[in-house]
Design a protein around this motif. Structure first.
Motif: not given
Ligand SMILES: O=C(O)CCC(=O)C(=O)O
Ligand SMILES: [Fe+2]
Length: 315
Positions: A33-44, A99-111
């Motif tokens: 996701e960050y690679a795609t985001l940065f591709d867009d920034l770089y293109d701009r 990033v949403f998937q990461m921030a709500t990941h069960a591995g994190i929330l279980d801890i």
């Protein structure tokens, strides 16, 4: 999940290093996701004539390197938050599905559930940190998202409204965090009292107010995390390596308690009592931040810290 020994360690020492908190698919989706985001920034930037033409061989790190060396503000468009001040409707930020998937990941929330219970709110004090080799960073740069972070407690970077809030920080490594590339370090066993901070450049604790206990470096592999109590003093080592080090710091608090940054949006990440209140759609999250940005852009500045910028705590 944590075992009893880990929970006891957290309660005693105020921190834990846990490997394999998120799975590789989730981690890789963030990287992509960050690679795609940065591709867009770089293109701009390329369209504006600011950078050389991208080549197919250039990946995220190559493009970031070009932007870093050219002195562009590459950081804010990557952050999962707004800056402390000078927010406009155009201030860039990043909220996406991975990033949403990461921030709500069960591995994190279980801890987190094992540490603060099953009513979990995602606290809006959250950042990405992508730190270049420190020797290459401009001497005027003082942001703790880019250079090494001064000693502080996370309760010291909330407003006093959250002093009684039950909260935990999850510092998630996206690349391996090592002593050389600037991993986190903590002072163990200090989770009982708020120390005085000074808000000059970074919000930090000066040496004479810091406990004398030995600092413990916390290297952790990509996908693992350092979990810590909000009164645990911590800092990061300098990135003395030749590469970047990439982490996210996420915080969670008990739902209904003040987040300490109430003008930024929080959301219910998990609820045992009312499971239907847990947010599942990253677009809603993004929209909440866009609303907060518009509010900040059109209202007087709201301070994020309570500490003085001069005086004894800064000496
Ligand atoms: O990664 C860093 O440099 C510091 C992170 C931090 O202070 C935190 O996660 O609370
Ligand atoms: Fe912190």
């Amino acid at each position: 999940m944590l075992d009893d020994a880990q929970i006891a360690q957290f309660n005693r020492d105020g921190y834990l290093v846990v490997e394999d908190v998120i799975d590789e698919v989730t981690r890789k989706a963030v990287v992509d996701e960050y690679a795609t985001l940065f591709d867009d920034l770089y293109d701009r930037w390329y369209a504006e004539g600011k950078v050389p033409a991208p080549t197919p061989a250039m990946g995220f790190w190559d493009k970031l390197d070009v932007a870093f060396r050219a002195g562009f503000d590459w950081y804010q468009p990557l952050d999962i938050s707004l800056p402390h001040a000078d927010i406009t409707d155009e201030t860039p930020m990043h909220f996406g599905p991975a990033v949403f998937q990461m921030a709500t990941h069960a591995g994190i929330l279980d801890i987190v559930e094992q540490l603060i219970g099953p009513e979990i709110t995602s606290n809006p004090i959250q950042h990405v940190r992508i730190k270049p080799p420190e020797r290459q960073v401009d001497a005027a740069e003082d942001r703790a998202h880019i250079i090494s972070t001064d000693w502080h407690q996370d309760k010291g970077v909330t407003l006093a409204t959250a002093d009684q809030t039950d909260m935990v920080t999850v510092w998630l490594a996206i690349t391996d965090a090592t002593i050389e590339n600037g991993c986190l370090q903590v002072k163990p066993g200090m989770r009982d009292e708020m120390l005085p901070h000074c808000s000059l450049k970074q919000t930090g604790i000066r040496d004479q107010y810091l406990p004398k206990e030995r600092a413990v470096p916390c290297p952790v592999k990509a996908g693992g995390a350092v979990i810590f109590h909000p009164l645990t003093p911590h800092a990061s080592l300098a990135n003395t390596s030749d590469g970047y080090r990439w982490s996210f710091d996420l915080r969670y608090n008990v739902t209904g308690q003040p987040t300490g940054r109430d003008h930024f949006p929080s959301f219910v990440a998990r609820s045992k009592a009312k499971p239907e209140t847990a947010l599942k759609d990253w677009r809603v999250w993004k929209g909440l931040w866009e609303d907060a940005r518009h509010y900040a852009a059109t209202h007087p500045h709201i301070p994020q810290h309570r500490w003085p910028t001069s005086g004894p705590y800064c000496a």
